[in-house]
Design a protein around this motif. Structure first.
Motif, mmCIF file in Angstrom:
data_model
loop_
_atom_site.group_PDB
_atom_site.id
_atom_site.type_symbol
_atom_site.label_atom_id
_atom_site.label_comp_id
_atom_site.label_asym_id
_atom_site.label_seq_id
_atom_site.Cartn_x
_atom_site.Cartn_y
_atom_site.Cartn_z
ATOM 1 N N TYR A 1 -28.737 -41.448 16.598
ATOM 2 C CA TYR A 1 -29.825 -41.744 15.672
ATOM 3 C C TYR A 1 -30.884 -42.646 16.285
ATOM 4 O O TYR A 1 -31.864 -42.978 15.629
ATOM 5 N N THR A 2 -30.695 -43.044 17.544
ATOM 6 C CA THR A 2 -31.666 -43.947 18.159
ATOM 7 C C THR A 2 -33.047 -43.319 18.268
ATOM 8 O O THR A 2 -34.043 -44.030 18.213
ATOM 9 N N PHE B 1 -34.768 -43.800 14.944
ATOM 10 C CA PHE B 1 -35.089 -45.223 14.791
ATOM 11 C C PHE B 1 -36.285 -45.592 15.670
ATOM 12 O O PHE B 1 -37.170 -46.331 15.243
ATOM 13 N N MET C 1 -36.755 -44.670 8.336
ATOM 14 C CA MET C 1 -35.736 -45.431 9.060
ATOM 15 C C MET C 1 -34.532 -45.702 8.155
ATOM 16 O O MET C 1 -33.383 -45.588 8.596
ATOM 17 N N ASN C 2 -34.783 -46.045 6.918
ATOM 18 C CA ASN C 2 -33.677 -46.290 5.985
ATOM 19 C C ASN C 2 -32.868 -45.025 5.722
ATOM 20 O O ASN C 2 -31.640 -45.079 5.594
ATOM 21 N N THR C 3 -33.540 -43.886 5.642
ATOM 22 C CA THR C 3 -32.835 -42.621 5.451
ATOM 23 C C THR C 3 -31.951 -42.308 6.654
ATOM 24 O O THR C 3 -30.798 -41.897 6.489
ATOM 25 N N ALA C 4 -32.465 -42.503 7.846
ATOM 26 C CA ALA C 4 -31.672 -42.271 9.058
ATOM 27 C C ALA C 4 -30.482 -43.222 9.108
ATOM 28 O O ALA C 4 -29.371 -42.828 9.494
ATOM 29 N N ARG C 5 -30.687 -44.462 8.712
ATOM 30 C CA ARG C 5 -29.591 -45.434 8.693
ATOM 31 C C ARG C 5 -28.527 -45.018 7.687
ATOM 32 O O ARG C 5 -27.322 -45.073 7.956
ATOM 33 N N THR C 6 -28.965 -44.566 6.508
ATOM 34 C CA THR C 6 -28.023 -44.109 5.487
ATOM 35 C C THR C 6 -27.229 -42.904 5.977
ATOM 36 O O THR C 6 -26.014 -42.828 5.771
ATOM 37 N N ALA D 1 -26.529 -42.168 9.071
ATOM 38 C CA ALA D 1 -25.593 -42.634 10.099
ATOM 39 C C ALA D 1 -24.380 -43.299 9.454
ATOM 40 O O ALA D 1 -23.236 -43.079 9.884
ATOM 41 N N LEU D 2 -24.613 -44.099 8.434
ATOM 42 C CA LEU D 2 -23.502 -44.765 7.755
ATOM 43 C C LEU D 2 -22.604 -43.755 7.035
ATOM 44 O O LEU D 2 -21.374 -43.886 7.037
#
Length: 153
Positions: free
Chosen positions: A3-4, A7, A136-141, A143-144
């Protein structure tokens, strides 16, 4: 999945939009300034973001980037070049014969800043910044969630 890349793209977009907001705020702060001590007036600034790509320009460069694929190193290397340049607009002349800096015809040279344009630019940059934060928040979600799925399996 890495996911980098997503980001990095969002971070680059946020950096560009932050620069646009800063420049618009600087222009607005100097909208009613008159010529300086040296006889020069404030020049409004603009942010220019240019794509950096190795090789040829245009559609051929885009096709080359797509065909070679994108990885984290390419995201930083291919990030846009951001420049802040003056607009070189002529000063806005206002008839104020009693002003100490008025010329022989009674006109005062103010900075050529259009406040409406600067406000629109600031609002548009703020919305684009928010869109990058959301991406960015969607990508983080995502990934989590992928980590949660992997730990439950």
């Amino acid at each position: 999945m890495d996911y980098t890349q997503s980001f990095a793209i969002s971070a680059i977009g946020m950096n560009i939009e932050r620069t646009r907001v800063d420049v618009a705020a600087l222009n607005l702060a100097n909208a009613n300034t008159v010529q300086g001590v040296g006889g020069t007036s404030y020049q409004p600034l603009r942010v220019i973001a240019e794509a950096r790509s190795p090789g040829s320009e245009g559609a051929a460069a885009f096709g080359a980037l797509v065909s070679q694929g994108l990885d984290a190193a390419d995201a930083v290397q291919g990030s846009p070049l951001v420049r802040v340049v003056p607009t070189n607009a002529p000063p806005r002349l206002v008839y104020e014969p009693g002003h100490p800096l008025a010329n022989e015809r009674g006109y005062v040279a103010y900075a050529a800043v259009d406040t409406a344009t600067e406000m629109v630019s600031m609002m548009s940059a703020t919305r684009a910044y928010e869109a990058n934060v959301s991406a960015m928040n969607t990508a983080r979600t995502l990934a989590l969630r992928a980590l949660d799925i992997g730990s439950n399996a």
